[in-house]
Design an enzyme around this catalytic site. Structure first.
Site, PDB file in Angstrom:
ATOM      1  N   CYS A   1      -8.178   2.692   9.575  1.00  0.00           N
ATOM      2  CA  CYS A   1      -7.541   2.070   8.337  1.00  0.00           C
ATOM      3  C   CYS A   1      -7.650   0.889   8.153  1.00  0.00           C
ATOM      4  CB  CYS A   1      -6.023   2.893   8.587  1.00  0.00           C
ATOM      5  SG  CYS A   1      -5.206   2.148   7.058  1.00  0.00           S
TER       6      CYS A   1
ATOM      7  N   LEU B   1       1.055  -1.244  -0.064  1.00  0.00           N
ATOM      8  CA  LEU B   1       0.045   0.049  -0.142  1.00  0.00           C
ATOM      9  C   LEU B   1       0.803   1.365  -0.049  1.00  0.00           C
ATOM     10  CD1 LEU B   1      -2.971  -0.525   2.652  1.00  0.00           C
ATOM     11  CD2 LEU B   1      -3.120  -0.009   0.160  1.00  0.00           C
TER      12      LEU B   1
ATOM     13  N   GLY C   1       0.650  -9.623   8.233  1.00  0.00           N
ATOM     14  CA  GLY C   1       1.366  -9.783   9.227  1.00  0.00           C
ATOM     15  C   GLY C   1       0.826  -9.181  10.360  1.00  0.00           C
TER      16      GLY C   1
ATOM     17  N   CYS D   1       1.509   7.361   9.716  1.00  0.00           N
ATOM     18  CA  CYS D   1       2.465   7.476   8.182  1.00  0.00           C
ATOM     19  C   CYS D   1       2.120   8.871   7.566  1.00  0.00           C
ATOM     20  CB  CYS D   1       1.745   6.278   7.315  1.00  0.00           C
ATOM     21  SG  CYS D   1      -0.054   6.605   6.936  1.00  0.00           S
TER      22      CYS D   1
END
Length: 339
Positions: free
Chosen positions: A84, A13, A108, A176
């Site tokens: 998200c 992504l 993960g 982020c």
């Protein structure tokens, strides 16, 4: 997944433009940065796996970033990582992966899936079921969480044995879209006002001046005033532009209301379980009443700094998520009894 015989395609992504990382100083490791893209390409190449880079910058801006800004404008403390997972990773990305003809999505994350239920991971310190509790129930059947049976050190050792270059890479810590971790600066750039006002205690005594209510969160201790006793943020009065502070004992509460619910198990009117209201907080035994799309939660022991905008996740006694939602307010405000 390759060892188990699956045909694997890798997806990576891109949530924000790479240019952001050229203009902002990265204070801590964040996800979705240019270095992560480089690492994804290198690992995919090592194992002969096709890598698809999925750009979601626009939808991420219109959903996650706008939500983050709007919550601060409302005086709340948002949890963008929670949404998200629902809107982007297991929303937009999941849909794209299924459209491409894949049967499952492996990630993960540290969590477990059994019998259609989402459980806490074996490694409780790294458990991410709290953030994954936003995923819609009908999507769980598509998901696989291989890391859930391992702890972080075991995963790092497996990666090291396979000579994967990122086996010792540090964990992501910051948002982020704010790689310099300057939330104040980001909010100011995006139109969140920071009008100064008075800091008062619960008796109305003026203790100082705050730097804008959006700059504070419930339970915050460092508030820039000189007082004999440690004081904590109790609430924010936006109508009067007042920051109300008090002693630590006043920040605890054992009742609160939750909305925007996501059920991962069948639920009737009453629930007995355990609630977590922050990632690093322990679960507290609770009883819950479901009424008109709200949860009314009462905990056995008071919880520190119940914060509007943050997430409440209710677990059953086996560690499976029952329901999650957004904390609206302390107290029940009209709902008074389980009887």
């Amino acid at each position: 997944m390759k060892k188990k015989g699956y045909a694997v395609t890798a997806y990576h992504l891109k949530t924000v433009p790479d240019s952001l990382y050229l203009t902002k100083q990265i204070k801590h490791k964040v996800c979705c940065s240019p270095s992560d893209t480089f690492d994804a390409k290198k690992v995919a190449q090592k194992f002969g796996v096709e890598l698809k880079i999925i750009h979601v910058e626009n939808v991420f801006r219109e959903t996650i970033i706008k939500y983050f800004i709007n919550e601060y404008k409302r005086g709340r403390t948002p949890n963008p990582c929670f949404f998200c997972n629902d809107w982007i990773k297991f929303g937009v990305l999941l849909e794209r992966i299924i459209q491409d003809g894949n049967d499952y999505v492996a990630s993960g994350h540290y969590a477990l899936l059994r019998d259609g239920k989402l459980y806490k991971a074996k490694n409780k310190e790294k458990d991410q079921s709290y953030f994954l509790a936003s995923i819609k129930r009908e999507k769980l059947g598509y998901l696989v969480f291989p890391n859930g049976e391992y702890n972080k050190d075991e995963i790092r050792n497996i990666a090291k044995d396979l000579n994967i270059h990122i086996h010792s890479k540090e964990d992501s810590q910051d948002l982020c879209f704010i790689p310099d971790n300057n939330i104040y600066g980001f909010l100011k750039e995006n139109g969140v006002g920071f009008k100064e006002g008075l800091i008062i205690d619960t008796k109305g005594n003026i203790l100082g001046t705050h730097k804008g209510l959006s700059n504070y969160t419930i339970g915050q201790r460092k508030i820039g005033i000189a007082v004999r006793e440690r004081m904590y943020v109790l609430r924010k009065d936006f109508e009067k532009n007042l920051l109300v502070v008090g002693k630590k004992g006043e920040v605890f509460n054992n009742k609160f209301t939750v909305s925007k619910l996501n059920f991962l198990q069948d639920v009737y009117k009453k629930i007995e379980g355990y609630v977590k209201v922050r990632k690093k907080f322990k679960e507290v035994k609770c009883r819950v009443y479901v009424d008109n799309d709200n949860l009314y939660v009462e905990t056995r022991e008071p919880i520190f700094a119940i914060t509007p905008g943050q997430i409440a996740v209710i677990y059953d006694e086996d560690g499976a998520v029952i329901v999650s939602g957004v904390i609206e307010k302390e107290g029940w405000n009209g709902f008074e009894s389980f009887n």
